[in-house]
Design a protein around this motif. Structure first.
Motif, PDB file in Angstrom:
ATOM      1  N   LEU A  51       0.816  -1.217   0.000  1.00 51.96           N
ATOM      2  CA  LEU A  51       0.000   0.000   0.000  1.00 51.96           C
ATOM      3  C   LEU A  51       0.849   1.266   0.000  1.00 51.96           C
ATOM      4  CD1 LEU A  51      -2.681  -1.173   2.562  1.00 51.96           C
ATOM      5  CD2 LEU A  51      -3.076  -0.769   0.129  1.00 51.96           C
ATOM      6  N   SER A  52       2.147   1.127   0.255  1.00 44.73           N
ATOM      7  CA  SER A  52       3.027   2.308   0.266  1.00 44.73           C
ATOM      8  C   SER A  52       3.544   2.665  -1.122  1.00 44.73           C
ATOM      9  CB  SER A  52       4.211   2.082   1.215  1.00 44.73           C
ATOM     10  OG  SER A  52       5.086   1.093   0.696  1.00 44.73           O
ATOM     11  N   LEU A  53       3.295   1.801  -2.136  1.00 42.42           N
ATOM     12  CA  LEU A  53       3.792   2.102  -3.484  1.00 42.42           C
ATOM     13  C   LEU A  53       3.125   3.348  -4.046  1.00 42.42           C
ATOM     14  CD1 LEU A  53       4.071  -1.308  -5.382  1.00 42.42           C
ATOM     15  CD2 LEU A  53       5.873   0.024  -4.287  1.00 42.42           C
ATOM     16  N   VAL A  54       3.948   4.265  -4.564  1.00 40.51           N
ATOM     17  CA  VAL A  54       3.416   5.501  -5.161  1.00 40.51           C
ATOM     18  C   VAL A  54       3.977   5.760  -6.552  1.00 40.51           C
ATOM     19  CG1 VAL A  54       2.916   6.625  -2.948  1.00 40.51           C
ATOM     20  CG2 VAL A  54       5.191   6.891  -3.991  1.00 40.51           C
ATOM     21  N   GLY A  55       4.846   4.889  -7.041  1.00 40.80           N
ATOM     22  CA  GLY A  55       5.395   5.137  -8.367  1.00 40.80           C
ATOM     23  C   GLY A  55       6.157   3.951  -8.922  1.00 40.80           C
ATOM     24  N   LEU A  56       6.097   3.814 -10.247  1.00 42.07           N
ATOM     25  CA  LEU A  56       6.918   2.871 -10.995  1.00 42.07           C
ATOM     26  C   LEU A  56       7.348   3.594 -12.255  1.00 42.07           C
ATOM     27  CD1 LEU A  56       8.068  -0.020 -11.328  1.00 42.07           C
ATOM     28  CD2 LEU A  56       5.983  -0.553 -12.628  1.00 42.07           C
ATOM     29  N   GLY A 130      13.170  11.485   3.711  1.00 35.57           N
ATOM     30  CA  GLY A 130      11.936  11.663   4.466  1.00 35.57           C
ATOM     31  C   GLY A 130      11.138  10.368   4.472  1.00 35.57           C
ATOM     32  N   SER A 131       9.874  10.435   4.097  1.00 36.39           N
ATOM     33  CA  SER A 131       9.003   9.247   4.077  1.00 36.39           C
ATOM     34  C   SER A 131       9.105   8.469   2.770  1.00 36.39           C
ATOM     35  CB  SER A 131       7.546   9.666   4.300  1.00 36.39           C
ATOM     36  OG  SER A 131       7.089  10.504   3.242  1.00 36.39           O
ATOM     37  N   VAL A 132       9.906   8.980   1.820  1.00 35.50           N
ATOM     38  CA  VAL A 132       9.992   8.387   0.489  1.00 35.50           C
ATOM     39  C   VAL A 132      11.237   7.512   0.363  1.00 35.50           C
ATOM     40  CG1 VAL A 132      10.221   8.895  -1.984  1.00 35.50           C
ATOM     41  CG2 VAL A 132       8.733  10.302  -0.556  1.00 35.50           C
ATOM     42  N   THR A 133      11.068   6.340  -0.248  1.00 39.96           N
ATOM     43  CA  THR A 133      12.198   5.485  -0.589  1.00 39.96           C
ATOM     44  C   THR A 133      12.064   5.077  -2.053  1.00 39.96           C
ATOM     45  OG1 THR A 133      11.073   3.442   0.080  1.00 39.96           O
ATOM     46  CG2 THR A 133      12.390   4.560   1.750  1.00 39.96           C
ATOM     47  N   LEU A 134      13.196   4.876  -2.697  1.00 43.26           N
ATOM     48  CA  LEU A 134      13.170   4.367  -4.071  1.00 43.26           C
ATOM     49  C   LEU A 134      14.330   3.408  -4.279  1.00 43.26           C
ATOM     50  CD1 LEU A 134      15.517   6.011  -5.900  1.00 43.26           C
ATOM     51  CD2 LEU A 134      13.860   7.845  -5.675  1.00 43.26           C
ATOM     52  N   PHE A 135      14.115   2.467  -5.195  1.00 41.90           N
ATOM     53  CA  PHE A 135      15.148   1.472  -5.507  1.00 41.90           C
ATOM     54  C   PHE A 135      14.892   0.956  -6.911  1.00 41.90           C
ATOM     55  CE2 PHE A 135      11.686  -0.313  -3.072  1.00 41.90           C
ATOM     56  CZ  PHE A 135      11.314  -1.453  -3.773  1.00 41.90           C
ATOM     57  N   LEU A 136      15.880   0.244  -7.419  1.00 39.87           N
ATOM     58  CA  LEU A 136      15.855  -0.214  -8.811  1.00 39.87           C
ATOM     59  C   LEU A 136      15.244  -1.607  -8.909  1.00 39.87           C
ATOM     60  CD1 LEU A 136      16.978   0.815 -11.622  1.00 39.87           C
ATOM     61  CD2 LEU A 136      18.915  -0.716 -11.199  1.00 39.87           C
ATOM     62  N   ARG A 142      13.576  -4.310 -18.706  1.00 44.17           N
ATOM     63  CA  ARG A 142      13.770  -2.860 -18.562  1.00 44.17           C
ATOM     64  C   ARG A 142      13.979  -2.496 -17.096  1.00 44.17           C
ATOM     65  NH1 ARG A 142       8.897   0.268 -20.955  1.00 44.17           N
ATOM     66  NH2 ARG A 142      10.349   2.012 -20.645  1.00 44.17           N
ATOM     67  N   LYS A 143      14.832  -1.487 -16.862  1.00 46.49           N
ATOM     68  CA  LYS A 143      15.101  -1.015 -15.507  1.00 46.49           C
ATOM     69  C   LYS A 143      14.103   0.085 -15.140  1.00 46.49           C
ATOM     70  CE  LYS A 143      18.652  -3.704 -15.078  1.00 46.49           C
ATOM     71  NZ  LYS A 143      20.041  -3.244 -14.926  1.00 46.49           N
ATOM     72  N   ALA A 144      13.677   0.056 -13.875  1.00 43.89           N
ATOM     73  CA  ALA A 144      12.695   1.042 -13.409  1.00 43.89           C
ATOM     74  C   ALA A 144      12.980   1.396 -11.962  1.00 43.89           C
ATOM     75  CB  ALA A 144      11.273   0.499 -13.558  1.00 43.89           C
ATOM     76  N   LEU A 145      12.537   2.575 -11.567  1.00 45.09           N
ATOM     77  CA  LEU A 145      12.582   2.982 -10.160  1.00 45.09           C
ATOM     78  C   LEU A 145      11.229   2.660  -9.533  1.00 45.09           C
ATOM     79  CD1 LEU A 145      14.317   6.492 -10.211  1.00 45.09           C
ATOM     80  CD2 LEU A 145      15.347   4.263  -9.688  1.00 45.09           C
ATOM     81  N   ARG A 146      11.261   1.877  -8.479  1.00 52.91           N
ATOM     82  CA  ARG A 146      10.051   1.639  -7.683  1.00 52.91           C
ATOM     83  C   ARG A 146      10.094   2.591  -6.495  1.00 52.91           C
ATOM     84  NH1 ARG A 146       7.893  -4.217  -6.667  1.00 52.91           N
ATOM     85  NH2 ARG A 146       6.513  -3.533  -8.366  1.00 52.91           N
ATOM     86  N   VAL A 147       9.006   3.311  -6.278  1.00 55.82           N
ATOM     87  CA  VAL A 147       8.972   4.362  -5.256  1.00 55.82           C
ATOM     88  C   VAL A 147       7.913   4.029  -4.206  1.00 55.82           C
ATOM     89  CG1 VAL A 147       8.806   6.843  -4.831  1.00 55.82           C
ATOM     90  CG2 VAL A 147       9.596   6.014  -7.062  1.00 55.82           C
ATOM     91  N   ARG A 148       8.299   4.136  -2.949  1.00 50.67           N
ATOM     92  CA  ARG A 148       7.379   3.943  -1.830  1.00 50.67           C
ATOM     93  C   ARG A 148       7.296   5.222  -1.008  1.00 50.67           C
ATOM     94  NH1 ARG A 148       6.475  -1.581  -1.116  1.00 50.67           N
ATOM     95  NH2 ARG A 148       8.113  -2.989  -1.873  1.00 50.67           N
ATOM     96  N   ASP A 149       6.154   5.396  -0.372  1.00 50.41           N
ATOM     97  CA  ASP A 149       5.971   6.507   0.564  1.00 50.41           C
ATOM     98  C   ASP A 149       5.165   5.975   1.741  1.00 50.41           C
ATOM     99  OD1 ASP A 149       5.538   8.820   1.967  1.00 50.41           O
ATOM    100  OD2 ASP A 149       4.710   9.963   0.293  1.00 50.41           O
ATOM    101  N   SER A 150       5.777   5.967   2.907  1.00 49.41           N
ATOM    102  CA  SER A 150       5.080   5.451   4.093  1.00 49.41           C
ATOM    103  C   SER A 150       3.860   6.293   4.446  1.00 49.41           C
ATOM    104  CB  SER A 150       6.032   5.387   5.286  1.00 49.41           C
ATOM    105  OG  SER A 150       6.547   6.675   5.591  1.00 49.41           O
ATOM    106  N   GLU A 151       3.767   7.505   3.871  1.00 50.34           N
ATOM    107  CA  GLU A 151       2.604   8.374   4.095  1.00 50.34           C
ATOM    108  C   GLU A 151       1.612   8.283   2.928  1.00 50.34           C
ATOM    109  OE1 GLU A 151       2.092  10.173   6.943  1.00 50.34           O
ATOM    110  OE2 GLU A 151       3.816   9.005   7.620  1.00 50.34           O
ATOM    111  N   SER A 152       1.715   7.236   2.144  1.00 48.44           N
ATOM    112  CA  SER A 152       0.830   7.060   0.988  1.00 48.44           C
ATOM    113  C   SER A 152      -0.640   7.115   1.393  1.00 48.44           C
ATOM    114  CB  SER A 152       1.116   5.704   0.334  1.00 48.44           C
ATOM    115  OG  SER A 152       0.058   5.312  -0.510  1.00 48.44           O
ATOM    116  N   PRO A 153      -1.471   7.832   0.631  1.00 48.70           N
ATOM    117  CA  PRO A 153      -2.915   7.853   0.918  1.00 48.70           C
ATOM    118  C   PRO A 153      -3.525   6.456   0.898  1.00 48.70           C
ATOM    119  CG  PRO A 153      -2.351   9.609  -0.612  1.00 48.70           C
ATOM    120  CD  PRO A 153      -1.123   8.769  -0.458  1.00 48.70           C
ATOM    121  N   ARG A 154      -3.041   5.563   0.026  1.00 48.84           N
ATOM    122  CA  ARG A 154      -3.593   4.197  -0.007  1.00 48.84           C
ATOM    123  C   ARG A 154      -3.332   3.466   1.305  1.00 48.84           C
ATOM    124  NH1 ARG A 154      -1.584   4.973  -5.037  1.00 48.84           N
ATOM    125  NH2 ARG A 154      -3.121   4.937  -6.714  1.00 48.84           N
TER     126      ARG A 154
END
Length: 300
Positions: A51-56, A130-136, A142-154
């Motif tokens: 539920l913390s995922l906010v980006g791919l 801050g509350s955001v983390t990203l990793f490969l 294909r390579k992508a950045l997966r982004v999490r935010d512990s403050e995600s609205p979801r």
């Protein structure tokens, strides 16, 4: 003497009561399901859960600027305006150079430039701000950045999980039919990408007199068998893409498939997951009214 009508009514009631008693799930089994479901909710809702995922964000060759400002190639939903730049070279190697003003950390350390490793000895290289983390990650080559935010609205507005009533008839013993040699098939994910999967055999079982078969995917030798399924409830009562069922490896040619433990894939909760879709062999022609129902919370 008991009147005939009353006697018939008592007999019907007795049969119904006996049937209900026979179909009632064992209390210990119910308790084990409830524990598993509570643990699943805990995993979903933890700060680094699905539920913390906010980006791919798939990387383009060369420089990829990252941040919340609109002038970045990769625009984040939260974090600093200009976090840094990810350089993807011709060999597929990615390196991030961080903006010192962003006050970010790489695996907990203050570093300005570091390769992004997907599978290092201690896990992937994780950038935190801050509350955001990203990793490969890599998907479909294909390579992508997966982004999490512990403050995600979801995560903050998680609606909970709805279930079908526990149905012991959907806990079935299946016959294991091994493939010699194991087969390889292409599995498509929700983004339309394909990747090969190893299929060591099939599970064959009956439900309500109908013979059914399922193919498992093998993730690794020490993991449970992994079944990606769809059925006649998909898109109506359950998530349209798939549900997942896990089973212990077969013993003496048998294995247990418990559809009361069928779960929604991560992509039922977030649009930033890349879930596999069921092969055509795993699209069951029956309604499996067991396990998790369609998620009623926000997705997009």
């Amino acid at each position: 003497m008991i009147p005939r009508v009353l006697l018939c009514g008592l007999l019907v009631l007795s049969v119904r009561s006996a049937t209900a008693a026979a179909a009632a799930p064992d209390p210990a089994y119910v308790a084990s399901l409830e524990r598993a479901r509570a643990e699943r909710v805990e995993r979903l809702t933890r700060p680094d859960g699905w539920l913390s995922l906010v980006g791919l964000h798939f990387l383009a060759p060369g420089a990829n600027t990252v941040g919340t400002a609109a002038d970045n190639q990769i625009v984040l939903t939260s974090g600093p305006a200009h976090l840094g730049t990810v350089m993807l070279d011709e060999s597929g190697r990615a390196t991030i150079t961080l903006n010192p003003a962003a006050d970010a950390r790489v695996n907990g350390r203050q570093l300005l430039s570091v390769p992004l490793d997907e599978t290092g000895a201690y896990g992937p290289t994780v950038v935190t701000c801050g509350s955001v983390t990203l990793f490969l990650i890599e998907r479909g080559g294909r390579k992508a950045l997966r982004v999490r935010d512990s403050e995600s609205p979801r995560r903050k507005h998680f609606a909970g999980i709805d279930y079908f009533p526990i149905d012991p008839s959907w806990r079935v013993e299946a016959t294991w039919v091994p493939f010699e040699p194991a087969r390889r098939i292409a599995i498509r994910n929700i983004l339309g990408q394909e990747s090969p999967a190893l299929i060591p055999g099939k599970a064959v079982f009956e439900h309500d007199g109908q013979k059914l078969e399922l193919l498992p995917l093998v993730e690794s030798a020490d993991e449970p068998l992994f079944f990606v399924i769809a059925d006649a409830t998909s898109g109506e009562e359950t998530y349209e893409a798939a549900r997942f069922v896990y089973a212990d490896p077969p013993r003496n040619g048998k294995l247990v498939l418990d559809f009361n433990q069928a779960v929604n894939p991560p992509c039922a909760f977030t649009p930033f997951a890349t879930c596999p879709l069921p092969p055509k062999e795993n699209r069951l022609p029956v309604a499996v009214r067991a396990g998790e129902k369609k998620y009623r919370g926000a997705h997009d």
